[in-house]
Design an enzyme around this catalytic site. Structure first.
Site, short mmCIF file in Angstrom:
data_model
loop_
_atom_site.label_atom_id
_atom_site.label_comp_id
_atom_site.label_asym_id
_atom_site.label_seq_id
_atom_site.Cartn_x
_atom_site.Cartn_y
_atom_site.Cartn_z
N CYS A 121 -4.03 -29.69 94.10
CA CYS A 121 -3.91 -28.78 92.96
C CYS A 121 -3.48 -27.37 93.35
O CYS A 121 -3.51 -26.46 92.53
CB CYS A 121 -5.22 -28.74 92.19
SG CYS A 121 -5.77 -30.37 91.66
N HIS A 130 -0.30 -20.98 76.72
CA HIS A 130 0.97 -20.81 77.42
C HIS A 130 0.93 -19.68 78.44
O HIS A 130 1.94 -19.02 78.71
CB HIS A 130 2.14 -20.64 76.44
CG HIS A 130 2.48 -21.91 75.73
ND1 HIS A 130 1.69 -22.44 74.74
CD2 HIS A 130 3.51 -22.78 75.89
CE1 HIS A 130 2.23 -23.57 74.32
NE2 HIS A 130 3.32 -23.81 75.01
N GLU A 155 -9.73 -31.25 81.11
CA GLU A 155 -8.50 -30.93 81.83
C GLU A 155 -7.71 -32.23 81.93
O GLU A 155 -8.05 -33.11 82.72
CB GLU A 155 -8.85 -30.39 83.22
CG GLU A 155 -7.66 -29.85 83.97
CD GLU A 155 -8.05 -29.33 85.33
OE1 GLU A 155 -8.36 -28.13 85.44
OE2 GLU A 155 -8.08 -30.12 86.28
ZN LIG Z 1 -4.75 -28.81 87.42
#
Ligand SMILES: [Zn+2]
Length: 108
Positions: A21, A63, A100
């Site tokens: 990540c 965003h 997520e």
């Molecule tokens: Zn992520």
């Protein structure tokens, strides 16, 4: 009794030092807000009020890149940040759960 709404926010992030990540990428974060209260007169609170509060909080991040707001934007830290902001605006006991992507979430 519990009452909840669900909203979404699209954001970028990366986790510094993380093998997978660590590269900038994006997620659609599903945000669930669940409050607890008494349904006096048939309602705990108007859904519209919860939606407005949640949208205002999420609009700051939509965003955008979570790394502009958090040093390490894990879903745990994002959840903590949103919880703190919602707490300033919601008088009821509540939990916030942040997804997520699919199947991964944190709750506070
Ligand atoms: Zn992520």
């Amino acid at each position: 009794m519990k009452l909840g709404i669900t909203d979404h926010v699209d954001c970028a992030h990366y986790l510094p030092g993380h093998p997978k990540c660590g590269q900038m990428h994006g997620h659609t974060y599903r945000v669930e807000l669940i409050i607890e209260g008494h349904a006096q007169g048939g309602m705990i609170v108007d859904f519209a009020e919860l939606k407005t509060i949640t949208r205002k909080v999420l609009a700051q991040y939509d965003h955008r890149n979570w790394n502009d707001f958090l040093e390490f934007p894990s879903v745990e830290n994002i959840c903590q940040l949103l919880h703190a902001q919602l707490k300033e605006r919601i008088a009821f006991p509540f939990v916030v759960r942040v997804f997520e992507g699919h199947g991964k979430w944190a709750e506070m």
